[in-house]
Structure formats: C-alpha cells, structure tokens
Design a protein around this motif. Structure first.
Motif, PDB file in Angstrom:
ATOM      1  N   ALA A  54      -0.920  -5.584   2.612  1.00  0.00           N
ATOM      2  CA  ALA A  54      -0.634  -5.566   1.185  1.00  0.00           C
ATOM      3  C   ALA A  54      -1.722  -4.805   0.447  1.00  0.00           C
ATOM      4  O   ALA A  54      -1.512  -4.335  -0.665  1.00  0.00           O
ATOM      5  CB  ALA A  54      -0.540  -6.995   0.659  1.00  0.00           C
ATOM      6  N   LEU A  55      -2.877  -4.727   1.079  1.00  0.00           N
ATOM      7  CA  LEU A  55      -4.006  -4.098   0.403  1.00  0.00           C
ATOM      8  C   LEU A  55      -5.006  -3.539   1.409  1.00  0.00           C
ATOM      9  O   LEU A  55      -5.352  -4.203   2.382  1.00  0.00           O
ATOM     10  CB  LEU A  55      -4.705  -5.141  -0.484  1.00  0.00           C
ATOM     11  N   GLU A  56      -5.415  -2.289   1.181  1.00  0.00           N
ATOM     12  CA  GLU A  56      -6.450  -1.677   2.015  1.00  0.00           C
ATOM     13  C   GLU A  56      -7.428  -0.974   1.091  1.00  0.00           C
ATOM     14  O   GLU A  56      -7.057   0.002   0.432  1.00  0.00           O
ATOM     15  CB  GLU A  56      -5.818  -0.635   2.948  1.00  0.00           C
ATOM     16  N   ILE A  57      -8.638  -1.477   1.010  1.00  0.00           N
ATOM     17  CA  ILE A  57      -9.616  -0.826   0.138  1.00  0.00           C
ATOM     18  C   ILE A  57     -10.872  -0.496   0.938  1.00  0.00           C
ATOM     19  O   ILE A  57     -11.500  -1.384   1.509  1.00  0.00           O
ATOM     20  CB  ILE A  57      -9.976  -1.729  -1.061  1.00  0.00           C
ATOM     21  N   ASP A  58     -11.201   0.781   1.008  1.00  0.00           N
ATOM     22  CA  ASP A  58     -12.390   1.202   1.743  1.00  0.00           C
ATOM     23  C   ASP A  58     -13.648   0.807   0.988  1.00  0.00           C
ATOM     24  O   ASP A  58     -14.541   0.176   1.547  1.00  0.00           O
ATOM     25  CB  ASP A  58     -12.381   2.725   1.938  1.00  0.00           C
ATOM     26  N   SER A  59     -13.686   1.198  -0.272  1.00  0.00           N
ATOM     27  CA  SER A  59     -14.900   0.940  -1.024  1.00  0.00           C
ATOM     28  C   SER A  59     -14.586   0.947  -2.507  1.00  0.00           C
ATOM     29  O   SER A  59     -13.917   1.843  -3.010  1.00  0.00           O
ATOM     30  CB  SER A  59     -15.937   2.024  -0.707  1.00  0.00           C
TER      31      SER A  59
ATOM     32  N   ARG B 122     -12.302   2.143 -17.710  1.00  0.00           N
ATOM     33  CA  ARG B 122     -12.008   2.689 -16.386  1.00  0.00           C
ATOM     34  C   ARG B 122     -10.622   2.233 -15.953  1.00  0.00           C
ATOM     35  O   ARG B 122     -10.205   1.122 -16.282  1.00  0.00           O
ATOM     36  CB  ARG B 122     -13.058   2.156 -15.411  1.00  0.00           C
ATOM     37  N   ALA B 123      -9.921   3.068 -15.237  1.00  0.00           N
ATOM     38  CA  ALA B 123      -8.604   2.700 -14.715  1.00  0.00           C
ATOM     39  C   ALA B 123      -8.607   2.818 -13.198  1.00  0.00           C
ATOM     40  O   ALA B 123      -9.159   3.768 -12.639  1.00  0.00           O
ATOM     41  CB  ALA B 123      -7.531   3.597 -15.314  1.00  0.00           C
ATOM     42  N   LEU B 124      -8.001   1.826 -12.570  1.00  0.00           N
ATOM     43  CA  LEU B 124      -7.913   1.817 -11.111  1.00  0.00           C
ATOM     44  C   LEU B 124      -6.432   1.739 -10.754  1.00  0.00           C
ATOM     45  O   LEU B 124      -5.786   0.723 -11.003  1.00  0.00           O
ATOM     46  CB  LEU B 124      -8.674   0.601 -10.563  1.00  0.00           C
ATOM     47  N   PHE B 125      -5.897   2.838 -10.234  1.00  0.00           N
ATOM     48  CA  PHE B 125      -4.492   2.864  -9.834  1.00  0.00           C
ATOM     49  C   PHE B 125      -4.367   2.416  -8.390  1.00  0.00           C
ATOM     50  O   PHE B 125      -5.012   2.982  -7.508  1.00  0.00           O
ATOM     51  CB  PHE B 125      -3.916   4.276 -10.000  1.00  0.00           C
ATOM     52  N   LEU B 126      -3.538   1.423  -8.170  1.00  0.00           N
ATOM     53  CA  LEU B 126      -3.352   0.878  -6.828  1.00  0.00           C
ATOM     54  C   LEU B 126      -1.919   1.091  -6.371  1.00  0.00           C
ATOM     55  O   LEU B 126      -0.982   0.999  -7.156  1.00  0.00           O
ATOM     56  CB  LEU B 126      -3.611  -0.634  -6.829  1.00  0.00           C
ATOM     57  N   ASP B 127      -1.766   1.428  -5.101  1.00  0.00           N
ATOM     58  CA  ASP B 127      -0.485   1.262  -4.443  1.00  0.00           C
ATOM     59  C   ASP B 127      -0.789   0.928  -2.984  1.00  0.00           C
ATOM     60  O   ASP B 127      -0.766   1.790  -2.123  1.00  0.00           O
ATOM     61  CB  ASP B 127       0.386   2.509  -4.567  1.00  0.00           C
ATOM     62  N   ARG B 128      -1.130  -0.322  -2.792  1.00  0.00           N
ATOM     63  CA  ARG B 128      -1.604  -0.854  -1.509  1.00  0.00           C
ATOM     64  C   ARG B 128      -2.959  -0.280  -1.118  1.00  0.00           C
ATOM     65  O   ARG B 128      -3.620  -0.761  -0.228  1.00  0.00           O
ATOM     66  CB  ARG B 128      -0.601  -0.598  -0.378  1.00  0.00           C
ATOM     67  N   GLN B 129      -3.340   0.826  -1.759  1.00  0.00           N
ATOM     68  CA  GLN B 129      -4.698   1.342  -1.622  1.00  0.00           C
ATOM     69  C   GLN B 129      -5.055   2.014  -2.941  1.00  0.00           C
ATOM     70  O   GLN B 129      -4.198   2.148  -3.806  1.00  0.00           O
ATOM     71  CB  GLN B 129      -4.785   2.323  -0.460  1.00  0.00           C
ATOM     72  N   VAL B 130      -6.290   2.443  -3.063  1.00  0.00           N
ATOM     73  CA  VAL B 130      -6.692   3.059  -4.323  1.00  0.00           C
ATOM     74  C   VAL B 130      -6.095   4.454  -4.404  1.00  0.00           C
ATOM     75  O   VAL B 130      -6.336   5.302  -3.549  1.00  0.00           O
ATOM     76  CB  VAL B 130      -8.233   3.122  -4.431  1.00  0.00           C
TER      77      VAL B 130
END
Lengths: 269, 276
Positions: free
Chosen positions: A39-44, A226-234
């Motif tokens: 559902a989510l993969e975030i490197d950093s 700041r905006a952070l666009f997510l679609d299962r990852q950044v």
C-alpha cells in the motif's frame, strides 16, 4: 499488547533531539495482509519543524496508511520512522492525530469538554484524574478554537465544522509537536477551515510540524508550505508552487488533462 | 401499606432474594450504558447463553453452580475477545455460531441430568434460591464493577468514542474491551441467579436504553439506569410475592414498562417542542 501497556500515560523521558527532522521515514514498505502489492513504499522522506505539508493523492494512495504508521495505528513492517529523532511510538506525547471522521463514534454520549480532555489523557495514564493544569489546558484549547460556549454540549449535537474544531482543540490540549490530520476538511464550513489553518500556521511558527491529508487541491497554494503527492509511493515532493503542476496531478490521479498543459484557474488560487 | 411491604421480609430467604436482585440489577445498570452505546448487546446475550454448559457441568460435578458459571463466563469473555481479534468473518457471525452451540450443549447436558423443573430455574432465574455465599459473591461483583468503571472511566470513554486516538496515545482499545467483557461476564453470572439465562439481556440493555431517552450525559444515564434497575427489582419482587408470578419475568416486565413510559414521555416532549 504489553509494550502498549507500558507506554500509555508514562511521562515522556525521551526528549526531542535537536536539529533532527520532525518526521523521518526511511525505506518503509507496508503491505496490508492479503493484498498483492504494498500500500505504501517510501524510500526517504523528511519533514522539518515548521513545515506545513499537504498529503495529496487519490483514494488508496497510501495517505492514511502513512499517517497511521506515524501515529502507531499500523505496525511498521520494514524500514524506520523517527519522530524528532526518536523511533516512532517511543514517545506518544509528541504525535497527535485527528482521525478521519468515520472512525469516530459521534453518537457516543460525551461532551465537548470531555473530548478535548482526551487530549490530556496521554499525560495522565491509567486511572488518573485530570489535574488543574489539565483543566486549564482544555479551557485554553477550547478558547483558541472558539468553542468555549459549546463546552457542555454533546458532540453528537454539533455541526460537522464544530465537531472538527473540537478535534483540533483536543490536539491542542495534547500539546504534541507533530500534528497529523487525516482529511480534516470534509464537511467543514469555510469559517472553520480558515480558523483551522490559522491555528496550524501559528503552531508552525514554533518548532511544530503539521501534515494534512486532503483532496482539496485548491487550498494548497494558500495554506501549505509543501506538497507531497502520493500514489503508493512519492510521486512529487516540494514547495507547493513547484510541485502543483498539471503533470503531477495527472500522474498522481492517473488521468490525462484535456485542457492542454495549464491548470484550471481555481487551482492557481 | 407498611405492613404489606414488610410482611414478605419476615423470611430470611426472601430478604436475601431482594438484596440479590438489587445487587445484580445495580451491577447490570452500571455496565448497561456502555453495552448500549458501544453496541455490545449481542455480546452480552451470547455470554449469558454460553455460560449454561458451565452451570450444568458444575451441577453434575456437585460443585457450586456459581463457580461453574464464573469459570464459563471468563472463558467466554476470552473467547469473544479472541474471535473479535482475528479478521475474516464478521465478529457477530462468529459469536452467533459459537455460542448458540454452547447453549445447545448446555440444554443437552441438562436434559440428561435433571428434571424440567430445574431447567426453568436456570433459564428463568431463582431469586428465592440465593444462598448466603452467593449473596456475598454478588456484593463483591457489584463492587468490582463500580470500582472498575470509576477507575477506568476515562479509558472506557476514549476507547468508545475514538479508538484511533486511543491507539495513538498508547492505550490499547482491545485491552479495554477485554476488561469490559470480563466485567460483563462477572455481572451476567450475578444476574443469572435473579432473572435467568434467557432474560439477562433485559437487565444489560433496558436500564440504559430507558435512561438514554431521558438523559444525555453518560454519568446521568448510568445513575438513572441504576435507579430504574433497583425500582424494577423491588416492584417485580413484590409483584411476584403477592401475585405469585415468576420473579424474573416480573422484574423484566417492570423494566420494560419503565422503558415504554420513558419512550412515551420523550415522544410527547419532542412533539410539544415541535408544535411550539
């Protein structure tokens, strides 16, 4: 279950480490059981104190999942999350959550004052009664959110906007440093929305940080740094004016723009 | 009038019955508010039914029925807790399947060992058969329930209203739910003596249901529910003595009447406010 027993109400003995990010997410992969892909993969990902971050993306993009991981509602499966330099969940005082409306039982008979007092529970723990300083903090928080006159009303009787003010007042009483708001603007009137952002902006002038998930792209340029666009990852991450482009929105939401490469007027604020 | 009230109290077993009713009713009413507002009525009913085999096995083994019920109740509370932890099937379905099964087992065991007369005592309560030891146990249970709710009031509040916030501050809603299930288990054991397995649900639900029609705040709902439970125990008790009807059903019917009166009162009040 046992670690949770020990955390609730314990005085926080892990002070914020100076010059560390308010939130630091490293190599996190999270998969709901029975689901084929994460559902989510975030490197950093780093959020510094003072930042107001909008979390944007379609339904199922992992916005709530990220918030839940930071608030401790989902267990970390791999990777690391640090809050003000300390591992996530090591200090419950530091993170406050305004959950999605649907996860709250609004019909349960509690008064506005009782709900705002719940923000103090983290400082009290098992069986302890609120002290004078807790009552003062609750009064102060209600005053700030302009709901002092509603203190003894049942939360179920209030409008959506008033209920959201109660939730933010609870967060203020909590006195956390990292505030997580999961779609706080649904069913909220304009006056409340303005008040909410005014209060959040005030908080971020100090060392606090705010992360708000929202579907309302129109408010991004006005209220967020700041905006952070997510679609299962950044998908995109940066200052709103740089990131909020037709291409990013199309990528995040998975559709093609029909009106050429420019955003419609309402998005440019 | 006074004589009429005092007459039945000349017998110690009747006094014991009355006290038992008040103790069990009070314990039920305190939990009732949480059962009603957290939507746990079905769980309470399932618990009462699942305890039956424990009571019958205790009877067969010749040990205290109270002890048998207690062990069965605690096992049931743990069982319900486990069922609600694992995903997949909806919780109420799993509970429905499991505990009707246990109830059937209880009936089956009962049909092998006793006559129909004993069956009615367990199913519908035997308020006049309360032993002195049972009375002490019921007093202890009532005190445990009251002290626990007072002590953990704010934990019950936050886990009921906003479990997400509860987790975020390190307080496990499951743990609190377990605790509440155990309290319900204890209370059901006490109440079974008074109104029996089949009617326990009324004592767990109706006091707060009626009180919620008249009061908005949780402490008021709990307090008013306690008053209702005690009134119906006393009224039902005298009705049963003088009209020679089953005490459990008399108590429950009184409670139902109170609910209906509260309902009518609230409807009239609403109607009057609208027409103003």
């Amino acid at each position: 279950m046992l670690p949770q027993l020990s955390v609730y109400g314990k005085a926080c003995d892990t002070p914020a480490i100076e010059h560390t990010p308010a939130l630091e997410v490293e190599q996190v992969v999270f998969r709901y059981s029975g689901m084929p892909r994460p559902a989510l993969e975030i490197d950093s990902l780093r959020v510094m104190p003072g930042e107001r971050v909008a979390l944007v993306g379609p339904n199922g993009a992992g916005k709530s999942t990220l918030i839940k991981l930071v608030a401790g509602l989902e267990k970390l499966q791999s990777g690391e999350i640090h809050v003000y330099g300390n591992p996530v969940l090591s200090c419950m005082h530091r993170v406050a959550l305004v959950p999605q409306r649907s996860t709250v039982d609004w019909q349960f008979p509690v008064t506005v004052r009782e709900v705002v007092m719940m923000g103090r529970y983290v400082h009290l723990g098992w069986g302890k009664r609120p002290r004078q300083e807790d009552r003062d903090a609750v009064d102060e928080a209600m005053k700030r959110m302009e709901i002092s006159n509603l203190a003894n009303r049942q939360v179920g009787e209030l409008s959506g906007g008033q209920q959201q003010r109660v939730m933010l007042a609870r967060t203020l009483a909590h006195d956390a440093d990292l505030l997580l708001l999961d779609e706080p603007l649904n069913h909220v009137d304009v006056a409340t929305q303005e008040l909410v952002f005014h209060v959040l902006e005030d908080l971020c002038k100090k060392t606090k940080a705010v992360i708000v998930s929202t579907h309302d792209l129109g408010i991004l340029p006005v209220h967020f740094s700041r905006a952070l666009f997510l679609d299962r990852q950044v998908i995109a991450d940066g200052p709103v004016e740089e990131v909020l482009t037709a291409q990013t929105i199309a990528r995040a939401y998975g559709f093609e723009f029909h009106g050429g490469e420019s955003l419609s007027k309402w998005l440019n604020g | 009038m006074v004589e009429w009230l005092i007459e039945p109290l000349g017998y110690s077993f009747i006094v014991r019955g009355l006290i038992a009713g008040i103790l069990a009713g009070t314990a039920c009413a305190v939990l009732s508010a949480f059962i009603v507002w957290r939507g746990m009525a079905f769980v309470g009913d399932a618990m009462a039914h699942a305890i039956l085999p424990g009571i019958v096995l205790a009877f067969m083994a010749g040990i205290s029925l109270f002890a048998g019920a207690l062990v069965a109740a605690i096992l049931t509370a743990v069982g319900i807790g486990l069922l609600s932890r694992r995903g997949g099937m909806k919780e109420d379905t799993a509970i429905g399947v499991m505990f009707t099964g246990f109830f059937a087992l209880g009936i089956l065991l009962l049909s092998k060992v006793t006559s129909y007369q004993d069956l009615t005592h367990i199913l519908f309560g035997d308020i006049l058969g309360v032993a002195r030891g049972d009375l002490i146990a019921m007093l202890v249970i009532m005190l445990i329930v009251i002290v626990a709710v007072l002590f953990f009031y704010k934990e019950l509040l936050v886990t009921s209203f906003d479990p997400g916030h509860s987790v975020a501050i390190g307080l496990s809603p499951e743990l609190v739910r377990y605790g509440l299930l155990l309290l319900i288990a204890l209370t059901v054991v006490a109440a079974i003596q008074v109104v029996g397995v089949v009617l326990v649900l009324a004592l767990l639900v109706t006091p707060a249901a009626a009180a919620s029609l008249l009061a908005k705040r949780l402490p008021q709902i709990i307090g008013l529910g306690m008053v209702f439970a005690v009134i119906s125990t006393v009224v039902g008790f005298y009705a049963s003595y003088y009209a020679d009807v089953a005490s459990g059903s008399a108590i429950v019917l009184t409670l139902t009447m109170i609910f209906l009166m509260a309902f009518v009162y609230q409807s009239i009040r609403k109607w009057m406010m609208r027409s103003q």
